[in-house]
Design a protein around this motif. Structure first.
Motif, mmCIF file in Angstrom:
data_model
loop_
_atom_site.group_PDB
_atom_site.id
_atom_site.type_symbol
_atom_site.label_atom_id
_atom_site.label_comp_id
_atom_site.label_asym_id
_atom_site.label_seq_id
_atom_site.Cartn_x
_atom_site.Cartn_y
_atom_site.Cartn_z
ATOM 1 N N TRP A 85 11.230 2.118 13.815
ATOM 2 C CA TRP A 85 11.356 2.197 15.276
ATOM 3 C C TRP A 85 10.165 2.943 15.863
ATOM 4 O O TRP A 85 9.723 2.642 16.965
ATOM 5 C CB TRP A 85 12.671 2.863 15.679
ATOM 6 C CG TRP A 85 12.765 4.338 15.332
ATOM 7 C CD1 TRP A 85 13.342 4.883 14.220
ATOM 8 C CD2 TRP A 85 12.251 5.442 16.090
ATOM 9 N NE1 TRP A 85 13.226 6.250 14.236
ATOM 10 C CE2 TRP A 85 12.561 6.621 15.374
ATOM 11 C CE3 TRP A 85 11.561 5.558 17.298
ATOM 12 C CZ2 TRP A 85 12.196 7.901 15.823
ATOM 13 C CZ3 TRP A 85 11.200 6.836 17.735
ATOM 14 C CH2 TRP A 85 11.524 7.981 17.003
ATOM 15 N N ARG A 87 7.002 2.945 15.019
ATOM 16 C CA ARG A 87 5.834 2.111 15.272
ATOM 17 C C ARG A 87 6.098 1.124 16.414
ATOM 18 O O ARG A 87 5.240 0.910 17.266
ATOM 19 C CB ARG A 87 5.426 1.366 13.994
ATOM 20 C CG ARG A 87 3.968 0.982 13.987
ATOM 21 C CD ARG A 87 3.515 0.454 12.652
ATOM 22 N NE ARG A 87 2.585 1.353 11.998
ATOM 23 C CZ ARG A 87 2.902 2.185 11.019
ATOM 24 N NH1 ARG A 87 4.126 2.213 10.559
ATOM 25 N NH2 ARG A 87 1.996 2.963 10.488
ATOM 26 N N SER A 88 7.300 0.545 16.454
ATOM 27 C CA SER A 88 7.619 -0.401 17.534
ATOM 28 C C SER A 88 7.548 0.285 18.889
ATOM 29 O O SER A 88 6.969 -0.246 19.841
ATOM 30 C CB SER A 88 9.018 -0.989 17.329
ATOM 31 O OG SER A 88 9.040 -1.817 16.198
ATOM 32 N N LEU A 89 8.121 1.481 18.985
ATOM 33 C CA LEU A 89 8.098 2.222 20.255
ATOM 34 C C LEU A 89 6.667 2.637 20.594
ATOM 35 O O LEU A 89 6.250 2.575 21.752
ATOM 36 C CB LEU A 89 9.018 3.447 20.174
ATOM 37 C CG LEU A 89 9.061 4.327 21.429
ATOM 38 C CD1 LEU A 89 9.549 3.541 22.636
ATOM 39 C CD2 LEU A 89 9.957 5.549 21.213
ATOM 40 N N PHE A 91 3.921 1.147 19.934
ATOM 41 C CA PHE A 91 3.113 0.048 20.455
ATOM 42 C C PHE A 91 3.593 -0.427 21.816
ATOM 43 O O PHE A 91 2.773 -0.775 22.675
ATOM 44 C CB PHE A 91 3.032 -1.085 19.433
ATOM 45 C CG PHE A 91 2.047 -0.766 18.348
ATOM 46 C CD1 PHE A 91 0.736 -1.198 18.446
ATOM 47 C CD2 PHE A 91 2.400 0.039 17.271
ATOM 48 C CE1 PHE A 91 -0.202 -0.855 17.489
ATOM 49 C CE2 PHE A 91 1.471 0.377 16.303
ATOM 50 C CZ PHE A 91 0.172 -0.068 16.409
ATOM 51 N N LEU A 92 4.890 -0.419 22.040
ATOM 52 C CA LEU A 92 5.397 -0.767 23.374
ATOM 53 C C LEU A 92 4.851 0.240 24.390
ATOM 54 O O LEU A 92 4.321 -0.133 25.445
ATOM 55 C CB LEU A 92 6.924 -0.772 23.381
ATOM 56 C CG LEU A 92 7.569 -1.102 24.728
ATOM 57 C CD1 LEU A 92 7.202 -2.516 25.163
ATOM 58 C CD2 LEU A 92 9.082 -0.956 24.659
ATOM 59 N N TRP A 95 1.134 -0.169 25.079
ATOM 60 C CA TRP A 95 0.831 -1.261 26.013
ATOM 61 C C TRP A 95 1.026 -0.796 27.453
ATOM 62 O O TRP A 95 0.186 -1.067 28.322
ATOM 63 C CB TRP A 95 1.704 -2.484 25.731
ATOM 64 C CG TRP A 95 1.111 -3.369 24.674
ATOM 65 C CD1 TRP A 95 1.549 -3.516 23.387
ATOM 66 C CD2 TRP A 95 -0.039 -4.220 24.807
ATOM 67 N NE1 TRP A 95 0.736 -4.397 22.716
ATOM 68 C CE2 TRP A 95 -0.227 -4.851 23.555
ATOM 69 C CE3 TRP A 95 -0.912 -4.496 25.856
ATOM 70 C CZ2 TRP A 95 -1.280 -5.743 23.334
ATOM 71 C CZ3 TRP A 95 -1.952 -5.399 25.625
ATOM 72 C CH2 TRP A 95 -2.128 -6.011 24.371
ATOM 73 N N MET A 177 -7.058 2.054 13.402
ATOM 74 C CA MET A 177 -6.064 2.032 12.320
ATOM 75 C C MET A 177 -5.437 0.660 12.139
ATOM 76 O O MET A 177 -4.648 0.456 11.225
ATOM 77 C CB MET A 177 -4.998 3.091 12.588
ATOM 78 C CG MET A 177 -5.489 4.482 12.256
ATOM 79 S SD MET A 177 -4.200 5.705 12.443
ATOM 80 C CE MET A 177 -4.365 6.083 14.169
ATOM 81 N N SER A 178 -5.776 -0.297 13.014
ATOM 82 C CA SER A 178 -5.206 -1.638 12.901
ATOM 83 C C SER A 178 -6.080 -2.525 12.026
ATOM 84 O O SER A 178 -7.240 -2.778 12.348
ATOM 85 C CB SER A 178 -5.080 -2.270 14.292
ATOM 86 O OG SER A 178 -5.072 -3.677 14.181
ATOM 87 N N VAL A 181 -7.318 -5.584 14.220
ATOM 88 C CA VAL A 181 -8.323 -5.279 15.245
ATOM 89 C C VAL A 181 -9.665 -4.974 14.589
ATOM 90 O O VAL A 181 -10.723 -5.411 15.058
ATOM 91 C CB VAL A 181 -7.869 -4.104 16.133
ATOM 92 C CG1 VAL A 181 -8.992 -3.654 17.051
ATOM 93 C CG2 VAL A 181 -6.645 -4.497 16.948
#
Lengths: 243, 247
Positions: A85, A87-89, A91-92, A95, A177-178, A181
């Protein structure tokens, strides 16, 4: 541009604006972007910690894993259960942070918010006023001034540093870190000197931003918390300014 | 398999991806697990990465001198599976990798057959979602060679991997056909050690480490991911990890 329209109503020649309190509070665009920025920043810090504790060690260069000497080791237990969660949070929120930030940046340039309110004026560098300002800040004598964009030199410097130095470094080190990208932009690795370096820079910069937030909140509190928060969210009506 | 046919099949697979994406609106720009509020961020990231990677750049590759002294081995390091241990005892001579699903020519590949296909060696960085990273050299066959040999059908959109330890995951054709997506049988000059996924470990270099599955047992080509296992595209999704991990 709503910000310029609002500011134009209180139009005074630029050179007088510094000494005469003519501004009527923060523009709507500044208030909205500040609110969205606050929410996304808190989410980024919380989720960032959730990700960090899965490997609470920092390194320099490309390699970094258990068994390799760390640059710095946090005195906490490794906790692997919050990266999902987290990482998902992260990135949201990132954005929201980035899109909101771009809107703020473009409107600040086009609407001259940066030039009017954040660019230091020559007279602010005069030694007596600078010394007085630093002394006042160190002794926490913060004027309970009007809740609008009339910033002191120290304030302007802090804001400019956060907006134009810390935030871009934050975003770029995060992107480094991506693995996707960096496949498109390998130059990012050159910029930071490796993936683990970027991770370390990302942490240090976030610590800088959290430190800024702590001082920012202290100053807001000392200069009238409720009024300042109201001015930066719902805005100030002229009647309030009179009180 | 002759070169022109190979290329035609690659093009057909790519056309299939583009075609189905066009048919279903922007579905080509949505990861399979899109849905929750948090999924909005994931979908934005996925879509923007597809634009950034539209020319299919390669992940960084290093000199051999950069190989890490001690590449960490995590999760399963020695599968308890009886059949696996039997194959391991025999040096994986009897090991076979089935390639099934939407293929014109189902395969059961031995290690020998994989080794006889065009080999690729890459020194890459493994980026674990936990935060650590390490560099290793991987030798194997690019997945697209295997998919070509199996003659994947034009409607194929995903490649699903099932593993000995119960892990499973999937790639869409965008990543499955990328040359750095490799079925690796070699690591740092030797065979892939058991703790790193012997005999075959998948390498997906433009995504986080958990997409690079160890102990690959079978490969399934499909057009729909929602009918595989629990329908989320990857085992890790139910633990909160995203299917797309280019992040």
């Amino acid at each position: 541009m709503p910000s310029s329209a609002l500011e134009a109503t209180g139009s005074q020649p630029d050179d007088r604006a510094a000494s005469i309190p003519t501004e009527r509070g923060h523009s709507r665009l500044v208030r909205i972007t500040h609110t969205l920025n606050s929410v996304s920043f808190v989410a980024l810090v919380v989720s960032g910690i959730a990700i960090l504790i899965a490997h609470p060690r920092l390194y320099w260069g490309e390699d970094g894993y258990f068994g390799l000497p760390a640059l710095f080791e946090f005195p906490i237990e490794t906790n692997l259960s919050h990266t999902g969660w987290g990482r998902s949070l992260h990135f949201l929120a990132a954005w929201v942070f980035v899109i909101n930030g771009v809107i703020y940046l473009v409107s600040g340039l086009v609407g001259r918010h940066f030039r009017r309110h954040l660019l230091p004026r020559r007279e602010e560098f005069a030694k007596p006023s600078l010394v007085a300002e630093i002394r006042n800040h160190l002794t926490l004598r913060i004027p309970r001034g009007g809740a609008g964009p009339r910033y002191s030199l120290l304030q302007k410097t802090a804001y400019l540093f956060v907006i134009f130095i810390l935030t871009p470094v934050m975003i770029l080190s995060g992107l480094t870190m991506s693995p996707a990208v960096t496949a498109a932009y390998p130059e990012l690795f050159t910029l930071f000197g490796g993936r683990q370096s970027a991770r370390t820079v990302h942490f240090l910069t976030s610590a800088g931003l959290v430190l800024f937030l702590a001082v920012h909140l202290l100053m807001v509190t000392l200069s009238g918390f409720r009024r300042q928060v109201r001015a930066m969210t719902v805005g100030v009506r002229s009647a309030d300014e009179e009180v | 398999m002759s070169e022109p046919l190979t290329r035609r099949q690659l093009l057909a697979a790519m056309a299939a991806v583009a075609g189905s994406a066009a048919l279903t609106g922007c579905q080509g720009f949505l990861p399979p697990t899109y849905g929750s509020l948090l999924g909005i961020g994931e979908a934005l990231t996925f879509a923007s990465h597809r634009v950034l990677l539209r020319k299919q750049p390669f992940a960084r590759e290093f000199d051999r001198g950069m190989i890490s002294a001690n590449f960490p081995a995590i999760n399963t390091v020695d599968p308890e599976d009886e059949e696996y241990q039997r194959l391991r005892a025999g040096g994986f001579a009897e090991w076979r990798l089935p390639v099934t699903g939407l293929v014109g020519k189902p395969l059961a590949l031995s290690l020998e057959m994989l080794r006889s296909m065009p080999a690729r060696t890459q020194v890459t960085q493994h980026n674990c979602e936990q935060g650590w990273s390490a560099i290793a050299e991987w030798t194997g066959v690019s997945l697209h060679h295997v998919l070509e040999a199996a003659a994947i059908r034009p409607e194929a959109r995903y490649v699903v991997f099932h593993c000995v330890d119960g892990w499973w995951d999937s790639l869409d054709m965008f990543d499955a056909l990328h040359p750095q997506t490799v079925l690796a049988y070699g690591m740092n000059g030797g065979d892939v050690p058991v703790k790193h996924g012997a005999p075959i470990r998948l390498r997906v270099e433009r995504q986080l480490g958990y997409k690079s599955l160890k102990f690959v047992k079978s490969i399934q080509v499909t057009d729909r991911i929602d009918q595989i296992e629990d329908g989320t595209g990857a085992m890790v999704v139910k633990y909160g990890y995203s299917w797309y991990a280019g992040i």
